[in-house]
Design an enzyme around this catalytic site. Structure first.
Site, PDB file in Angstrom:
ATOM      1  N   ASP A  26      40.536  48.052 -53.667  1.00  0.00           N
ATOM      2  CA  ASP A  26      41.020  49.225 -52.944  1.00  0.00           C
ATOM      3  C   ASP A  26      42.519  49.353 -53.169  1.00  0.00           C
ATOM      4  O   ASP A  26      43.203  48.353 -53.463  1.00  0.00           O
ATOM      5  CB  ASP A  26      40.717  49.119 -51.444  1.00  0.00           C
ATOM      6  CG  ASP A  26      40.715  50.478 -50.761  1.00  0.00           C
ATOM      7  OD1 ASP A  26      39.627  51.061 -50.614  1.00  0.00           O
ATOM      8  OD2 ASP A  26      41.800  50.979 -50.414  1.00  0.00           O
ATOM      9  N   ARG A  39      50.186  60.727 -39.265  1.00  0.00           N
ATOM     10  CA  ARG A  39      50.233  59.373 -39.823  1.00  0.00           C
ATOM     11  C   ARG A  39      51.660  58.934 -40.153  1.00  0.00           C
ATOM     12  O   ARG A  39      52.028  57.776 -39.928  1.00  0.00           O
ATOM     13  CB  ARG A  39      49.343  59.284 -41.055  1.00  0.00           C
ATOM     14  CG  ARG A  39      47.874  59.464 -40.715  1.00  0.00           C
ATOM     15  CD  ARG A  39      46.980  59.232 -41.908  1.00  0.00           C
ATOM     16  NE  ARG A  39      45.575  59.412 -41.534  1.00  0.00           N
ATOM     17  CZ  ARG A  39      44.568  59.083 -42.308  1.00  0.00           C
ATOM     18  NH1 ARG A  39      44.792  58.551 -43.496  1.00  0.00           N
ATOM     19  NH2 ARG A  39      43.324  59.277 -41.916  1.00  0.00           N
TER      20      ARG A  39
END
Length: 280
Positions: free
Chosen positions: A151, A42
């Site tokens: 979130d 990532r």
């Protein structure tokens, strides 16, 4: 990508531990050695996008005061796996048990507050909205009914707000749900569908780090926090649960993920189903 030697893009143990410490300090998420390859993949995407010569220089970029890269770093590391009607027993419980009881509880007030505390790309809050719309029908307009969807990741929140998904994301849903609550997003988004605008009417999307101060005071009637606590260590799990309990009304429901059993030690929580708890 710059023409640097491969070893400059290797992630050594010291660097990985430094990243783990940084992620824990900011998010409370505990990264274990088993996550090293995931972290590497990532972050390499971010390093290529930024054309940064090495991990060392990327670390320096993160440590810069008021670094604009820090939110991107957190977004890259946090996991966002979700689906419509994931762990469907929670929605069945709301429809068949909780909402009929809540209707008696609230009486003439007709007030309902639901919090999806890790909403990811929006499938959970939209499934909640479908559930509430199915139960109340046209009467939902007579209710003060709201879903708060939060979130940590700002990128997934953008997807949530848009409400546009690849067609295969709804393939497994019953035909009636697909017909009633989704429509084609063509030609703007080939091969995609968008949620019915009615579902958005009762949802508010906000960015929130569960480890920071919570601006909302509650009380909430239902809180969803599924497959989130597993990323935290035990002290952090307990701290978050205590905060949930403070803003969850007596008789309110707390939904946890399938692998989360931390609530078993809480005398205030009565298990009424799979990872489903009622506050006493």
């Amino acid at each position: 990508m710059s023409n640097v030697r491969a070893e400059e893009h290797s992630l050594n143990p010291r660097q990985f531990q430094e990243l783990c410490d940084m992620v824990y300090e900011i998010t409370g998420i505990v990264l274990k050695e088993s996550k090293r390859e995931m972290v590497y993949r990532r972050l390499m995407r971010r390093i290529r996008e930024l054309n940064v010569p090495s991990f060392s220089e990327y670390f320096q970029l993160l440590k810069t005061n008021d670094s604009e890269e820090l939110p991107n770093f957190i977004n890259a590391i946090t996991t966002n796996l979700t689906s419509f009607y994931r762990e469907s027993h929670h929605f069945d419980y709301l429809l068949e048990n909780f909402l009929p009881e809540h209707e008696k509880f609230t009486g003439a007030k007709r007030r309902l507050r639901v919090w999806s505390s890790a909403c990811s790309t929006g499938e959970e809050p939209y499934t909640l909205s479908i559930t509430l719309n199915k139960y109340f029908g046209r009467q939902i307009n007579l209710w003060d009914c709201k879903i708060l969807a939060t979130d940590l990741d700002t990128n997934v929140l953008d997807t949530s707000k848009e409400g546009v998904y690849k067609l295969d994301r709804i393939e497994s849903l019953p035909t009636k749900i697909k017909k009633d609550w989704f429509e084609s997003a063509e030609p703007d988004y080939p091969g995609h569908v968008r949620v019915n605008e009615i579902l958005k009417d009762i949802i508010t999307f906000k960015q929130l780090n569960l480890l920071n101060a919570w601006p909302m005071k509650g009380p909430f009637d239902v809180i969803f926090c599924r497959n989130v606590l597993i990323y935290f260590d035990r002290p952090t799990q307990e701290a978050i649960l205590e905060k949930f309990l403070k803003i969850l009304r007596p008789g309110g429901a707390l939904m946890l993920g399938h692998s989360e059993s931390v609530a078993k030690g809480y005398s205030q929580l009565d298990p009424v189903g799979r990872t489903t708890y009622i506050k006493l």
